[in-house]
Design an enzyme around this catalytic site. Structure first.
Site, PDB file in Angstrom:
ATOM      1  N   ARG A   1     -22.701 -26.347 -12.995  1.00 28.40           N
ATOM      2  CA  ARG A   1     -22.204 -25.556 -14.122  1.00 28.40           C
ATOM      3  C   ARG A   1     -23.398 -24.885 -14.781  1.00 28.40           C
ATOM      4  O   ARG A   1     -24.210 -25.536 -15.428  1.00 28.40           O
ATOM      5  CB  ARG A   1     -21.461 -26.465 -15.099  1.00 28.40           C
ATOM      6  CG  ARG A   1     -21.343 -25.913 -16.491  1.00 28.40           C
ATOM      7  CD  ARG A   1     -20.309 -26.619 -17.331  1.00 28.40           C
ATOM      8  NE  ARG A   1     -20.576 -28.014 -17.664  1.00 28.40           N
ATOM      9  CZ  ARG A   1     -21.564 -28.423 -18.459  1.00 28.40           C
ATOM     10  NH1 ARG A   1     -22.408 -27.577 -18.994  1.00 28.40           N
ATOM     11  NH2 ARG A   1     -21.712 -29.706 -18.720  1.00 28.40           N
TER      12      ARG A   1
ATOM     13  N   HIS B   1     -20.704 -26.604 -21.323  1.00 33.97           N
ATOM     14  CA  HIS B   1     -19.425 -27.254 -20.999  1.00 33.97           C
ATOM     15  C   HIS B   1     -18.264 -26.430 -21.555  1.00 33.97           C
ATOM     16  O   HIS B   1     -17.335 -26.083 -20.854  1.00 33.97           O
ATOM     17  CB  HIS B   1     -19.404 -28.661 -21.583  1.00 33.97           C
ATOM     18  CG  HIS B   1     -18.047 -29.292 -21.551  1.00 33.97           C
ATOM     19  ND1 HIS B   1     -17.473 -29.718 -20.381  1.00 33.97           N
ATOM     20  CD2 HIS B   1     -17.134 -29.519 -22.526  1.00 33.97           C
ATOM     21  CE1 HIS B   1     -16.262 -30.203 -20.649  1.00 33.97           C
ATOM     22  NE2 HIS B   1     -16.036 -30.083 -21.941  1.00 33.97           N
TER      23      HIS B   1
ATOM     24  N   TYR C   1     -29.193 -31.854 -23.339  1.00 34.84           N
ATOM     25  CA  TYR C   1     -29.155 -32.866 -22.277  1.00 34.84           C
ATOM     26  C   TYR C   1     -29.673 -32.411 -20.916  1.00 34.84           C
ATOM     27  O   TYR C   1     -29.587 -33.149 -19.939  1.00 34.84           O
ATOM     28  CB  TYR C   1     -27.735 -33.434 -22.132  1.00 34.84           C
ATOM     29  CG  TYR C   1     -26.654 -32.392 -21.901  1.00 34.84           C
ATOM     30  CD1 TYR C   1     -26.418 -31.882 -20.635  1.00 34.84           C
ATOM     31  CD2 TYR C   1     -25.867 -31.934 -22.954  1.00 34.84           C
ATOM     32  CE1 TYR C   1     -25.441 -30.936 -20.417  1.00 34.84           C
ATOM     33  CE2 TYR C   1     -24.884 -30.975 -22.752  1.00 34.84           C
ATOM     34  CZ  TYR C   1     -24.670 -30.481 -21.482  1.00 34.84           C
ATOM     35  OH  TYR C   1     -23.696 -29.544 -21.274  1.00 34.84           O
TER      36      TYR C   1
END
Ligand SMILES: Cc1ncc(C[n+]2csc(CCOP(=O)(O)OP(=O)(O)O)c2C)c(N)n1
Lengths: 325, 361
Positions: free
Chosen positions: B258, B262, B271
């Site tokens: 990805r 998100h 992260y």
């Protein structure tokens, strides 16, 4: 005294309690490294270690089920459901085990655990992100259900929940996570679970609310300020066990009652509260005890959500209606 | 059989095109007509363009939460392209390319992300279930569709999607187990984009691959390069053919990434490292497939630019229509909870209309 909003009050309380009690562990999806999608647990992993604050695989039943085992084996788990809409896979654990363990084992195993979850509507979110399900938990014997509405209460109630020997469902009204700040004492304190707060005293009508609707009710009261209606506003704070005494005493004084909640109307918390009023203050009533609630429908996606969300104007209107009955 | 050749337990992954679009092994290239190759590429490109635009709209405050797809176009389009119109699509929530290829109008997809339930009311001929927000819960629905297919003696196949995070849910295992027991014509596609929000794939399971999860359920599993549209197509086609012949379910893990957040409420900088993202950008599924098509003389850079421009206009005009579609009527939020409104609901509906008349709403 730190100035905190509701979400930072959660973070602060968790931090303090992890420091004070080494058996407290905090976990859930995205809870550890990232610190939660709402940042409720930000910094806790770094400070208290990955053993005590961590990410789990994506499985709510696993999170709650393992918390049962943790609690049985001496820990005090505080687990997070990312949104209350995602607690559903864990309901088998919550209704089937968490609520029943003490009774099943005749008190040998109690479960000192907390299941935290952001709840309620009004944040223009996707499906399953806006539910109010306090009633489902509240009608299950063995669970306590707490819903704070201010940073001060959030800290005091969360600490009480973690120290409670029984499982507590801690519902966090996410709409007001960052709505306002308040001075919150740095030192340790708890607030009693099962005790409502009289936010404002009044003579003509008792209005009971909780969570994000406390502020909406306050706005409504402001709207009718000049109309000579004196409102007693109660923030329930705990849905179960219910503080019957405070409600009944208030209605005996005012003779009128309105409960406002976002949860569905039918078989919802309002029905329970009105029964309580009827049982404890029937002869004092001057108007039918009334509820203003969410509709019995799936909460709409953002473009239709305004139809569902209860606004101060509606609350004000109901108050006028009841007072002029 | 690819599933025999590429055993996930032996650490094998099906990959046909390298990151520069060169064919690694001619024998593995699936037979796809030129026209279809172009159709696949165009859908991937439209997906990319729509995705970038949607993020822009969101930043301009014109769109609500949106789940981006960048980097996953080969997984999405390559898989669905191996199925037929009569087959079913059971989505998770991040398969824009698959939905477009299946025939869902872009306007409707935008309508959904715009916060309007009508975005899930697809045209009659599109055999696709609505987006499923509760992770992995849709997989059991897919299996049920296949159970019904078997009972009715039909030969439709169901493609069901889930993310790497979703493989941790109990329902993932239940669905695979049911599919095996009832020998359903189901192709499960795990879009392993390396993250479930902030949680990396390695924290979801101790298993080396997600594909090998099939083994415990007695069904075949294969891991493929999810940024290689030919590999995704080849593996899915084999699985679809087997399912159609009554040979049961398959689990496919597509290894992808990805590239975006998100959702629009997520900040991936918390992260993951930028260098990792840059590395994956080099493995962009569009770059390598475009190169492959250019080498085959099916496409060129000029066409590409023109096509992109055309898609940008299409996307803009579709979104405009959504913005002009206005709010949801009160009636529509009440009317679909039952076939007929209950007496209680009628009462609530009337009470609400009364609020509007009084001007308190
Ligand atoms: C049952 C459930 N729990 C939590 C969530 C919140 N949530 C939405 S997406 C997501 C991560 C999903 O990860 P993955 O399955 O890998 O799919 P991806 O988002 O990477 O496409 C989470 C935890 C949810 N939608 N449903």
């Amino acid at each position: 005294m730190p100035l905190l909003n509701n979400i930072s009050a959660i973070n602060h309380a968790l931090d303090k309690e992890m420091e004070r009690d080494k058996s407290v562990v905090v976990y859930g999806e995205d809870v550890g490294f990232e610190g939660g999608v709402f940042r409720a647990t930000a910094g806790l992993q770094k400070k208290h270690g990955v053993d005590r604050c961590f990410d789990t695989p994506l499985a709510e039943s696993g999170i709650v089920g393992s918390a049962v085992g943790m609690a049985v084996n001496g820990m005090k788990p505080v687990v997070e459901m990312q949104f209350s809409g995602f607690v559903l896979p864990a309901m088998n654990q919550i209704l089937g085990h968490v609520a029943r363990y003490r009774n099943r084992t005749r008190g040998r195993y109690n479960l000192p655990m907390v299941i935290r979850m952001p709840y309620g509507g009004g944040v223009r979110a996707l499906e399953h992100h806006s539910e109010s399900m306090e009633d489902i938990f509240a009608q299950t014997p063995g669970l306590k259900v707490v819903i704070p509405s201010t940073p001060y209460d959030t800290k005091g109630l969360l600490l009480a929940a973690i120290r409670d020997p029984d499982p507590v469902i801690f519902l966090e009204p996410k709409r007001i996570y960052r709505a306002f700040k308040q001075d919150v004492p740095e030192e340790d304190y708890t607030l009693p679970i099962g005790k409502a707060k009289i936010v404002q005293e009044g003579e003509d009508i008792t209005v009971v609310v909780w969570g994000a609707l406390v502020r909406e009710a306050q706005k409504a009261i402001k709207e009718i300020e000049d109309e000579g209606i004196s409102v007693e506003l109660i923030d329930l704070r705990t849905i179960s066990p219910l503080d019957k005494e405070t409600i009944i005493e208030s209605v005996q004084k005012t003779g009128r009652f309105l409960v406002v909640h976002e949860a569905f109307k039918s078989f919802g918390p309002g029905a329970e509260l009105i029964s309580t009023v009827n049982e404890g203050a029937f002869l004092y009533l001057e108007a039918p005890p009334t509820r203003l609630t969410g509709f019995d429908i799936t909460i709409p996606l953002p473009k239709g959500e305004h139809h569902f969300i209860i606004e101060p104007k509606q609350i004000a209107d109901k108050i006028r209606e009841i007072v002029s009955f | 059989m690819l599933v025999d050749q590429f055993n996930p337990l032996e650490g094998k992954m099906l990959s046909i095109l390298d990151k520069d679009g060169n064919v690694k092994d001619k024998k593995l290239v699936p037979k796809i007509e030129d026209e279809k190759l172009i159709e696949i590429y165009k859908t991937m490109l439209l997906t990319r363009v729509a995705d970038i635009k949607a993020l822009q709209y969101q930043r301009q405050g014109r769109m609500l939460t949106y789940a981006p797809n960048q980097g996953q176009e080969a997984t999405q389009v390559g898989s669905i392209a191996a199925s037929e119109e009569k087959d079913w699509l059971v989505p998770a929530f991040r398969e824009l390319g698959a939905w477009l290829y299946k025939g869902v109008p872009l306007e409707q997809i935008f309508l959904y992300w715009y916060g309007n339930e009508s975005g899930s009311d697809f045209p009659e001929n599109v055999k696709m279930l609505p987006i499923s927000v509760p992770i992995a819960s849709q997989l059991n629905h897919a299996v049920g569709i296949g159970m019904a297919t078997n009972i009715k003696g039909e030969d439709e196949v169901t493609l069901a999607y889930v993310g790497d995070g979703g493989t941790s849910q109990g329902e993932f295992s239940e669905a695979l187990n049911f599919a095996g027991v009832f020998n359903t014509p189901t192709v499960f596609i795990i879009s392993n984009n390396q993250f479930a929000i902030s949680v990396p794939r390695k924290f979801q399971t101790k298993a080396k691959t997600l594909a090998q999860k099939s083994i415990g359920f007695g069904i075949p599993g294969i891991q493929v390069d999810g940024n290689d549209v030919l590999a995704v197509y080849a593996a899915t086609k084999e699985a679809v053919d087997r399912a159609r012949k009554g040979e049961g379910p398959t689990l496919i893990e597509t290894v992808t990434y990805r590239l975006g957040p998100h959702t629009t409420s997520d900040d991936p900088k918390i992260y993951r490292e930028d260098v990792e993202v840059e590395e994956w950008k080099e493995k962009d599924p569009l770059i390598r497939f475009r190169k492959y098509l250019i080498d085959k003389n099916l496409w060129d850079e000029e066409k590409d630019e023109k096509q992109k421009e055309e898609f940008e206009n299409i996307v803009n005009s579709n979104f405009k229509k959504v913005e002009e579609s206005g709010k949801i009527s009160l009636e529509k939020i009440f009317k679909y909870n039952y076939e007929e409104m209950t007496p209680e609901l009628i009462e609530q509906y009337e009470e609400y209309k009364n609020y509007i008349e009084k001007g308190v709403k």
